[in-house]
Motif scaffolding. Structure first.
Motif, short mmCIF file in Angstrom:
data_model
loop_
_atom_site.label_atom_id
_atom_site.label_comp_id
_atom_site.label_asym_id
_atom_site.label_seq_id
_atom_site.Cartn_x
_atom_site.Cartn_y
_atom_site.Cartn_z
N ASN A 52 0.73 -1.37 0.05
CA ASN A 52 -0.05 0.12 0.09
C ASN A 52 0.90 1.27 -0.22
N GLU A 53 0.71 2.13 -0.88
CA GLU A 53 1.31 3.57 -1.05
C GLU A 53 2.80 3.37 -0.93
N ALA A 54 3.13 2.36 -1.86
CA ALA A 54 4.53 1.89 -1.61
C ALA A 54 5.36 2.22 -2.90
N GLY A 55 6.49 1.60 -3.38
CA GLY A 55 7.36 1.73 -4.30
C GLY A 55 7.06 1.49 -5.68
N TRP A 56 7.71 2.09 -6.68
CA TRP A 56 7.21 1.73 -8.04
C TRP A 56 8.13 0.61 -8.66
N LEU A 57 9.41 0.34 -7.97
CA LEU A 57 9.99 -0.76 -8.46
C LEU A 57 10.14 -2.22 -7.94
N ASP A 58 9.57 -2.37 -6.70
CA ASP A 58 9.65 -3.53 -5.92
C ASP A 58 8.89 -4.48 -6.89
N GLY A 59 9.34 -5.52 -7.44
CA GLY A 59 8.62 -6.57 -8.20
C GLY A 59 8.60 -5.95 -9.79
#
Length: 398
Positions: free
Chosen positions: A81-88
């Protein structure tokens, strides 16, 4: 066979449009934003000549028509939730561009690595260790929606679940941000992952006596809250004497009941975990933890109970794959790489159960992840893509 890093970066930045939140993304599993991203990704797979399919748990597989042997590569698209654009997302787009470079690579997108509904349900389904009965019992940990309902709303419930074709693949590769500061702190651009830590999680329950905070003398009290504090302090003092260099431990949740300032807590519940890549270290710390609980029961007027919630197994990266990625890193970034363990869990740890697997890390700016400020420079992203492609080429002997 050259990878187009400009197109790779363009796709990566295009993907961050789906569920954009500040400089990151909010793309929970099976949300409209997540499903929109999956449809976009399937279109990109088809544009690159792959046969794209989504299954009954939300996994996407892009099959490469090139003759084998094949590699499998990928990661996950949903976010915290409301996190980063690169993880995964980084691992998915990197896999896409391995295939686009002309290598015989199939692309996998695994659902819910982030655990909105369950633990690694996509990669566990793909590797055959997710039972229908478990799916029946899973629900979203934030809003309680049953997984079956979410799959039905996403149009996935009637689809069969894909299973890995073990004979098709030589290995699995996953590229990911480090989610820590080891690479950035040493001025390095690449991490070749030696293994993925296991997470051993425990529930510690402390039973005391709920009573009035003003009229109960200190000598009479059975304060579960203070007993919890003293136990955690004991654990934190003892663990450094028995841990390894990269061991970490966390008391991630502490709940006191009834939780009122004028009432002595009658019960405390702690969710406690520790992580390491060495199974012997994990077992040693279990002995220490149990000894601390026994000592608390000897000292305190409150009763402590310890329950194992999950005891996973470390996943060691295949040595031959590590060497191929290390050789590629040295060729393209001489002196700017290192071997290192992963302190976080990844889909690769489940793929490692059915085929050789390895991971490649790129730096995280300020070590931030699971937050919308998560970021990596385009230069480091492009270097990681080139190293991954060169490593894949060496693994395949292409």
């Amino acid at each position: 066979m050259q990878v187009n890093t400009d197109r790779f970066l363009a796709d990566l930045h295009e993907l961050r449009r789906f569920g954009a939140f500040k400089t990151g993304v909010h793309r929970p599993t099976f949300s409209p934003q997540d499903m929109e991203a999956r449809r976009w990704f399937m279109d990109r797979l088809r544009e690159e000549g792959l046969e794209a399919e989504i299954d009954g748990i939300g996994n996407i597989l892009g099959r490469n028509p090139k003759p084998g042997p094949h590699l499998l590569a990928g990661s996950h698209l949903e976010s915290q939730n409301e996190a980063g654009w690169l993880d995964g997302a980084l691992g998915c787009v990197a896999a896409l561009h391995l295939a686009a470079s002309g290598l015989p690579v199939d692309v996998a997108v695994f659902s819910d690595e982030e655990g909105h509904y369950g633990s690694f349900i996509g990669s566990r389904s793909f590797t055959g260790i997710l039972e229908e009965s478990e799916i029946d019992g899973l629900a979203n940990k934030y809003h309680g929606k049953p997984l079956r309902e979410a799959l039905r709303e996403a149009g996935l419930e009637a689809k069969p679940r894909l299973q890995v074709e073990r004979d098709r693949y030589k290995a699995f590769l996953e590229m990911h941000i480090e989610q820590g500061r080891q690479l950035e702190g040493q001025g390095l651009g690449i991490g070749v992952v030696t293994g993925i830590v296991a997470i051993w999680q425990w529930k510690i329950t402390i039973e005391g006596q709920q009573n009035h905070a003003g009229t109960t003398t200190m000598a009479e009290r059975r304060d579960a809250g203070m007993a919890a504090v003293r136990l955690l302090a004991m654990i934190d003092e003892e663990f450094p004497r028995h841990c390894a260099e990269r061991t970490v431990w966390t008391a991630g949740r502490i709940e006191l009941s009834p939780g009122a300032p004028s009432i002595i807590p009658g019960r405390a519940e702690i969710l406690f975990q520790y992580r390491d890549v060495d199974i012997d270290v994990l077992r040693r710390l279990e002995v220490v933890l149990r000894r601390c609980v026994a000592e608390s029961n000897r000292r305190e007027r409150c009763k402590v109970a310890l329950e194992a919630m999950s005891l996973s197994t470390p996943a060691v990266s295949d040595p031959g794959l590590q060497d191929a990625l290390a050789d590629a890193a040295e060729a393209l970034a001489p002196g700017r790489w290192q071997r290192m363990p992963s302190g976080a869990g990844h889909d690769a740890q489940y793929l490692a159960r059915v085929m050789p697997a390895a991971m490649l890390f790129v730096p995280s700016i300020n070590g931030i992840s699971h937050h919308w400020t998560e970021d990596t420079s385009d230069e480091d992203l492009a270097l990681g893509m080139r190293v991954l492609a060169e490593g894949a080429r060496r693994i395949l002997g292409a």
